[in-house]
Motif scaffolding. Structure first.
Motif, PDB file in Angstrom:
ATOM      1  N   VAL A   1       0.840  -1.207   0.000  1.00  0.00           N
ATOM      2  CA  VAL A   1       0.000   0.000   0.000  1.00  0.00           C
ATOM      3  C   VAL A   1       0.867   1.245   0.000  1.00  0.00           C
ATOM      4  O   VAL A   1       0.571   2.244  -0.668  1.00  0.00           O
ATOM      5  CB  VAL A   1      -0.955  -0.010   1.211  1.00  0.00           C
TER       6      VAL A   1
ATOM      7  N   ASP B   1      -9.946   1.661  -5.426  1.00  0.00           N
ATOM      8  CA  ASP B   1      -9.166   0.766  -4.562  1.00  0.00           C
ATOM      9  C   ASP B   1     -10.041  -0.444  -4.229  1.00  0.00           C
ATOM     10  O   ASP B   1     -10.930  -0.372  -3.382  1.00  0.00           O
ATOM     11  CB  ASP B   1      -8.746   1.524  -3.296  1.00  0.00           C
TER      12      ASP B   1
ATOM     13  N   CYS C   1      -9.961  -2.476  -0.113  1.00  0.00           N
ATOM     14  CA  CYS C   1      -9.154  -1.388   0.473  1.00  0.00           C
ATOM     15  C   CYS C   1      -8.809  -1.572   1.941  1.00  0.00           C
ATOM     16  O   CYS C   1      -7.971  -0.843   2.477  1.00  0.00           O
ATOM     17  CB  CYS C   1      -9.890  -0.068   0.293  1.00  0.00           C
TER      18      CYS C   1
ATOM     19  N   LEU D   1      -5.060   4.236   1.774  1.00  0.00           N
ATOM     20  CA  LEU D   1      -4.667   4.924   0.545  1.00  0.00           C
ATOM     21  C   LEU D   1      -5.393   6.257   0.396  1.00  0.00           C
ATOM     22  O   LEU D   1      -4.776   7.280   0.066  1.00  0.00           O
ATOM     23  CB  LEU D   1      -4.958   4.017  -0.655  1.00  0.00           C
TER      24      LEU D   1
ATOM     25  N   VAL E   1     -10.380   8.977  -4.492  1.00  0.00           N
ATOM     26  CA  VAL E   1     -10.229   7.528  -4.327  1.00  0.00           C
ATOM     27  C   VAL E   1     -11.574   6.921  -3.919  1.00  0.00           C
ATOM     28  O   VAL E   1     -12.166   7.335  -2.909  1.00  0.00           O
ATOM     29  CB  VAL E   1      -9.158   7.185  -3.263  1.00  0.00           C
TER      30      VAL E   1
ATOM     31  N   SER F   1     -13.113   3.696  -2.443  1.00  0.00           N
ATOM     32  CA  SER F   1     -12.597   2.571  -1.653  1.00  0.00           C
ATOM     33  C   SER F   1     -13.704   1.548  -1.419  1.00  0.00           C
ATOM     34  O   SER F   1     -14.774   1.897  -0.916  1.00  0.00           O
ATOM     35  CB  SER F   1     -12.054   3.074  -0.312  1.00  0.00           C
TER      36      SER F   1
ATOM     37  N   SER G   1      -4.474  -4.378  -3.980  1.00  0.00           N
ATOM     38  CA  SER G   1      -3.333  -4.544  -3.087  1.00  0.00           C
ATOM     39  C   SER G   1      -3.567  -5.783  -2.228  1.00  0.00           C
ATOM     40  O   SER G   1      -4.254  -5.723  -1.197  1.00  0.00           O
ATOM     41  CB  SER G   1      -3.139  -3.301  -2.209  1.00  0.00           C
TER      42      SER G   1
END
Length: 289
Positions: A131, A149, A152, A157, A165, A167, A198
């Motif tokens: 991350v 993301d 998440c 992030l 973003v 998430s 991620s």
């Protein structure tokens, strides 16, 4: 007469006796004649002058005491139970589909906390958290990009970068996260510049996650993936899968001993109902402590 003449001199003969008498009256008595209470007072004063000053010991800071205190048996037991729960939940999430995982987590949101607490403890032992790699990259990019993301966690992030973003995860631990199945996120087609996975390609239907990222990404958009190396037995086969979904490999980084970093570009639109054969990803198993 002669007696009157000699009278003054006659009185001077007594002067030495008078002087001695006066000296005897003004003479200090010897030490032995001083009262015992006065002597004791002098001794006490001298002892007090030479008596060492006693200082109260400084209290130790509470934090220092806590640091030195050893964990109790109860603390060790809770930690062991927490790690065992994490391992069991981790293995389960890798072996079921995302909609089943969604039902499981929504039925008991505490499971989400157990998983991510255990996950954080594991990642903390790694030399690098993926991350953080994504965060450092986005800090060097323009701020008007839109990022999705997928998986998440606690949305770290979104806190660290200037870009917009979105998430997504199975539960929402804070108001920055949208709880949903990441195979079906609430975004319109081709509205995202960068998609990120991620360590979140969990579930037996992970191909549907990749298809969903292809749906929301713009043409020329980036798909960035960080995954544990041991999960991908054949990296070339995994890259071939992404090619069938409309992506082209731009770069790969295998320098980190724990995970591989892959960057793809969306180069074409592929039908959502396209059937592809996907290589199985191994479950990420953590050592028992």
């Amino acid at each position: 007469s002669l007696s009157m003449f000699f009278y003054p001199f006659h009185s001077l003969l007594y002067f030495p006796y008078v002087l001695v008498f006066l000296l005897l009256l003004t003479r200090r008595p010897p030490r032995s004649t001083l009262s015992s209470s006065s002597a004791a007072s002098d001794v006490y004063k001298r002892q007090e002058q030479h008596k060492p000053e006693l200082r109260e010991p400084k209290p130790k800071p509470q934090a220092e005491k806590q640091q030195r205190s050893k964990p109790s048996l109860q603390d060790k037991f809770r930690a062991k139970m927490g790690s065992s729960q994490f391992r069991a939940l981790n293995e389960q999430l890798y072996s079921i589909r995302s909609e089943e995982a969604m039902t499981l987590i929504q039925s008991d949101t505490q499971l989400f906390d157990i998983y991510h607490q255990g996950f954080k403890e594991q990642v903390a032992k790694w030399p690098t958290n993926p991350v953080d790699v994504f965060i450092n990259h986005l800090k060097e990019r323009q701020a008007d990009l839109v990022v999705a993301d997928f998986g998440c966690g606690e949305a770290k992030l979104s806190l660290q970068v200037e870009q917009t973003v979105h998430s997504f995860d199975l539960a929402a631990p804070n108001d920055r996260v949208v709880a949903c199945d990441i195979a079906n996120v609430p975004l319109s087609d081709e509205t995202v510049d960068i998609g990120i996975f991620s360590l979140s390609l969990m579930g037996t239907n992970y191909v549907e996650f990749l298809k969903e990222s292809a749906r929301v990404l713009k043409i020329g958009g980036e798909l960035r993936i960080a995954e544990v190396k041991s999960r991908i037995s054949d990296l070339d086969q995994f890259v071939e899968l992404l090619d069938k979904l409309g992506f082209e490999l731009e770069s790969k980084d295998e320098q980190n001993k724990m995970f591989v970093m892959l960057v793809f570009l969306k180069v074409r639109i592929v039908a959502r109902d396209l059937q592809v054969k996907a290589p199985a990803l191994k479950a990420c198993q953590y050592k028992r402590r």
